[in-house]
Design an enzyme around this catalytic site. Structure first.
Site, PDB file in Angstrom:
ATOM      1  N   CYS A 191       0.816  -1.226   0.000  1.00  0.00           N
ATOM      2  CA  CYS A 191       0.000   0.000   0.000  1.00  0.00           C
ATOM      3  C   CYS A 191       0.842   1.265   0.000  1.00  0.00           C
ATOM      4  O   CYS A 191       0.310   2.364  -0.125  1.00  0.00           O
ATOM      5  CB  CYS A 191      -0.952   0.009   1.193  1.00  0.00           C
ATOM      6  SG  CYS A 191      -2.211  -1.254   1.070  1.00  0.00           S
ATOM      7  N   HIS A 246      -2.946   7.192   3.659  1.00  0.00           N
ATOM      8  CA  HIS A 246      -3.432   5.962   3.035  1.00  0.00           C
ATOM      9  C   HIS A 246      -4.790   5.623   3.638  1.00  0.00           C
ATOM     10  O   HIS A 246      -5.004   5.768   4.843  1.00  0.00           O
ATOM     11  CB  HIS A 246      -2.423   4.835   3.295  1.00  0.00           C
ATOM     12  CG  HIS A 246      -2.893   3.510   2.795  1.00  0.00           C
ATOM     13  ND1 HIS A 246      -3.391   3.331   1.521  1.00  0.00           N
ATOM     14  CD2 HIS A 246      -2.972   2.291   3.413  1.00  0.00           C
ATOM     15  CE1 HIS A 246      -3.733   2.056   1.371  1.00  0.00           C
ATOM     16  NE2 HIS A 246      -3.499   1.414   2.489  1.00  0.00           N
ATOM     17  N   ASN A 274     -10.069   0.603   0.435  1.00  0.00           N
ATOM     18  CA  ASN A 274      -8.610   0.616   0.312  1.00  0.00           C
ATOM     19  C   ASN A 274      -8.232   0.176  -1.102  1.00  0.00           C
ATOM     20  O   ASN A 274      -8.307  -1.012  -1.427  1.00  0.00           O
ATOM     21  CB  ASN A 274      -8.009  -0.326   1.367  1.00  0.00           C
ATOM     22  CG  ASN A 274      -6.488  -0.367   1.318  1.00  0.00           C
ATOM     23  OD1 ASN A 274      -5.876   0.177   0.401  1.00  0.00           O
ATOM     24  ND2 ASN A 274      -5.901  -1.024   2.301  1.00  0.00           N
TER      25      ASN A 274
HETATM   26  O1  UT7 Z   1      -3.560  -1.360   3.591  1.00  0.00           O
HETATM   27  C1  UT7 Z   1      -2.785  -2.393   4.087  1.00  0.00           C
HETATM   28  C2  UT7 Z   1      -2.756  -2.334   5.511  1.00  0.00           C
HETATM   29  N1  UT7 Z   1      -3.936  -2.947   6.085  1.00  0.00           N
HETATM   30  C3  UT7 Z   1      -4.514  -2.385   7.121  1.00  0.00           C
HETATM   31  O2  UT7 Z   1      -4.157  -1.298   7.508  1.00  0.00           O
HETATM   32  C4  UT7 Z   1      -5.577  -3.171   7.862  1.00  0.00           C
HETATM   33  C5  UT7 Z   1      -5.377  -3.039   9.344  1.00  0.00           C
HETATM   34  N2  UT7 Z   1      -6.355  -3.807  10.121  1.00  0.00           N
HETATM   35  C6  UT7 Z   1      -7.632  -3.454  10.201  1.00  0.00           C
HETATM   36  O3  UT7 Z   1      -8.076  -2.505   9.580  1.00  0.00           O
HETATM   37  C7  UT7 Z   1      -8.531  -4.240  11.136  1.00  0.00           C
HETATM   38  O4  UT7 Z   1      -7.735  -5.079  11.955  1.00  0.00           O
HETATM   39  C8  UT7 Z   1      -9.595  -5.094  10.408  1.00  0.00           C
HETATM   40  C9  UT7 Z   1     -10.607  -4.172   9.751  1.00  0.00           C
HETATM   41  C10 UT7 Z   1      -8.943  -5.982   9.364  1.00  0.00           C
HETATM   42  C11 UT7 Z   1     -10.340  -5.964  11.417  1.00  0.00           C
HETATM   43  O5  UT7 Z   1     -10.889  -5.162  12.443  1.00  0.00           O
HETATM   44  P1  UT7 Z   1     -10.646  -5.548  13.976  1.00  0.00           P
HETATM   45  O6  UT7 Z   1     -11.325  -4.510  14.758  1.00  0.00           O
HETATM   46  O7  UT7 Z   1      -9.162  -5.697  14.189  1.00  0.00           O
HETATM   47  O8  UT7 Z   1     -11.417  -6.888  14.116  1.00  0.00           O
HETATM   48  P2  UT7 Z   1     -10.880  -8.336  14.560  1.00  0.00           P
HETATM   49  O9  UT7 Z   1     -10.114  -8.954  13.466  1.00  0.00           O
HETATM   50  O10 UT7 Z   1     -10.250  -8.236  15.907  1.00  0.00           O
HETATM   51  O11 UT7 Z   1     -12.242  -9.105  14.738  1.00  0.00           O
HETATM   52  C12 UT7 Z   1     -13.154  -8.759  15.795  1.00  0.00           C
HETATM   53  C13 UT7 Z   1     -14.386  -9.608  15.623  1.00  0.00           C
HETATM   54  C14 UT7 Z   1     -14.085 -11.098  15.436  1.00  0.00           C
HETATM   55  O12 UT7 Z   1     -15.113 -11.830  16.063  1.00  0.00           O
HETATM   56  P3  UT7 Z   1     -14.890 -12.498  17.524  1.00  0.00           P
HETATM   57  O13 UT7 Z   1     -13.713 -13.415  17.346  1.00  0.00           O
HETATM   58  O14 UT7 Z   1     -14.594 -11.346  18.425  1.00  0.00           O
HETATM   59  O15 UT7 Z   1     -16.175 -13.160  17.774  1.00  0.00           O
HETATM   60  C15 UT7 Z   1     -14.213 -11.279  13.953  1.00  0.00           C
HETATM   61  O16 UT7 Z   1     -14.568 -12.604  13.597  1.00  0.00           O
HETATM   62  O17 UT7 Z   1     -15.099  -9.194  14.464  1.00  0.00           O
HETATM   63  C16 UT7 Z   1     -15.326 -10.335  13.621  1.00  0.00           C
HETATM   64  N3  UT7 Z   1     -15.336  -9.882  12.240  1.00  0.00           N
HETATM   65  C17 UT7 Z   1     -16.436  -9.456  11.615  1.00  0.00           C
HETATM   66  N4  UT7 Z   1     -17.718  -9.360  12.025  1.00  0.00           N
HETATM   67  C18 UT7 Z   1     -18.614  -8.883  11.143  1.00  0.00           C
HETATM   68  C19 UT7 Z   1     -14.274  -9.798  11.407  1.00  0.00           C
HETATM   69  N5  UT7 Z   1     -14.695  -9.308  10.228  1.00  0.00           N
HETATM   70  C20 UT7 Z   1     -16.032  -9.104  10.335  1.00  0.00           C
HETATM   71  C21 UT7 Z   1     -17.007  -8.620   9.459  1.00  0.00           C
HETATM   72  N6  UT7 Z   1     -18.285  -8.518   9.900  1.00  0.00           N
HETATM   73  N7  UT7 Z   1     -16.730  -8.217   8.198  1.00  0.00           N
END
Ligand code: UT7
Length: 336
Positions: free
Chosen positions: A116, A256, A286
């Protein structure tokens, strides 16, 4: 002899027509508009759906628009650098294909992959060719068809990415404005958290890799999130400091667009207000190498000569960086 400064003398963009909304995504994976808006801040993204089209198609549209807007002839272009993680093919370079599609002949052209941070790295590279004095007109284009490597069964990554392209023209500056300073860094230890498992030389494509869905983006969101906030903020603050940019005289942060919460956290660490930040993540998601030029393109009508801009990115590698620009012209560039 005075040092040559490279400046952005025009910006253009292109987006595919099809819009994938959170509502439609919610019919494909177990997610909701509310979760995506709260955790990421994206409402919709553009997707290139026409069979047989790739990053070069959206990239060529952006470059054609750039040439038209700036009144530049194809023969005048010395160099085209395409930043992309979704090249049309492993080889030849998408930059070569874009040149062919827009009618640029005999120009030096190559691709650059820095996740990115690709556009920022390519902008820095393009500047060096201008600063060296031999090249007068350089196009830097970020072009991505992220939908070609997104797993639409993986709810944690599929809401994030979109397709699109943005391009800038670099020329020697006629005054003191232009691309003034940069701090670009990387750390390969981050590769474990964000990569594409198969399709490269370590694990070439096979039936097994396809069955295991290893040709899609693999991302561990939380470590990427933490690194992104701290590294983007560190370099942006450092570049501000060494150029005497304060929250008061910074006109725009161009970050970004990966996650609204990352952008807010970086802005907070820089001590600036949300009104100083370009944000269009809600409309495009993104788009990897295209996020920064898409912001510049959208905000171009508001920009004024001499405005202080800090561009900052973070991406796979890990790669990150910040560039300080004193903007070179007023408002929308039109060829008249
Ligand atoms: O451009 C390249 C660089 N990339 C980035 O900068 C991405 C950086 N990371 C992020 O933006 C975030 O970490 C994500 C958007 C990818 C994920 O958000 P998060 O707040 O870190 O969520 P998480 O992975 O900790 O998941 C929290 C919960 C999980 O459920 P449990 O285990 O707590 O029950 C996931 O299964 O949210 C769940 N979850 C979703 N729920 C509904 C993950 N994706 C989804 C979804 N809809 N789309």
């Amino acid at each position: 002899m005075n040092k040559i400064i490279a400046t952005i003398s025009g910006v253009a963009a292109a987006l595919p027509d099809y819009i994938l909304t959170n509502e439609e995504l919610s019919t494909m994976v177990d997610t909701t508009d509310e979760w995506i808006m709260t955790r990421i801040g994206i409402k919709e993204r553009h997707i290139l759906r026409e069979p047989g089209t790739g990053s070069s198609d959206v990239g060529a549209k952006a470059v054609l628009s750039l040439l038209e807007k700036t009144g530049t002839k194809v023969e005048e272009i010395d160099l085209v650098i395409c930043a992309t993680v979704t090249p049309d093919m492993q080889f030849p370079a998408t930059a070569n294909i874009i040149c062919d599609k827009v009618g640029i002949k005999d120009a030096f052209a190559f691709d650059l992959n820095a996740g990115c941070s690709g556009f920022l790295y390519a902008l820095s590279t393009g500047c060096k060719f201008i600063e060296g004095g031999r090249y007068k007109k350089v196009i830097v284009v970020g072009a991505e068809k992220m939908s070609s490597i997104v797993d639409y069964q993986d709810r944690a990554t599929c809401p994030i990415f979109g397709d699109g392209s943005g391009a800038v023209l670099l020329e020697p500056s006629k005054d003191e404005n232009g691309i003034i300073d940069e701090l670009l860094q990387s750390d390969g230890v981050g590769r474990v958290h964000l990569h594409q498992k198969a399709g490269g030389s370590v694990k070439p494509a096979s039936h097994e890799t396809v069955d295991a869905r290893e040709h899609f983006i693999y991302q561990e969101g939380q470590p990427v999130f933490k690194w992104a906030v701290s590294k983007m903020a560190d370099v942006a603050v450092e570049v501000m400091k060494r150029n005497n940019i304060t929250p008061e005289n910074l006109n725009w942060l161009v970050p970004h667009q990966a996650n609204m919460r990352i952008i807010e956290a970086v802005a907070k660490r820089m001590g600036i207000s949300p009104s100083q930040v370009m944000i269009n993540i809600q409309k495009y998601g993104n788009t990897t190498s295209a996020t920064l030029p898409l912001c510049l393109w959208e905000w171009e009508p508001l920009l004024k000569k001499g405005d202080n801009l800090i561009l900052a990115t973070f991406g796979a590698g890990f790669t990150w960086g910040a560039i300080y620009i004193k903007w070179g012209y007023d408002g929308n560039k039109t060829n008249n």
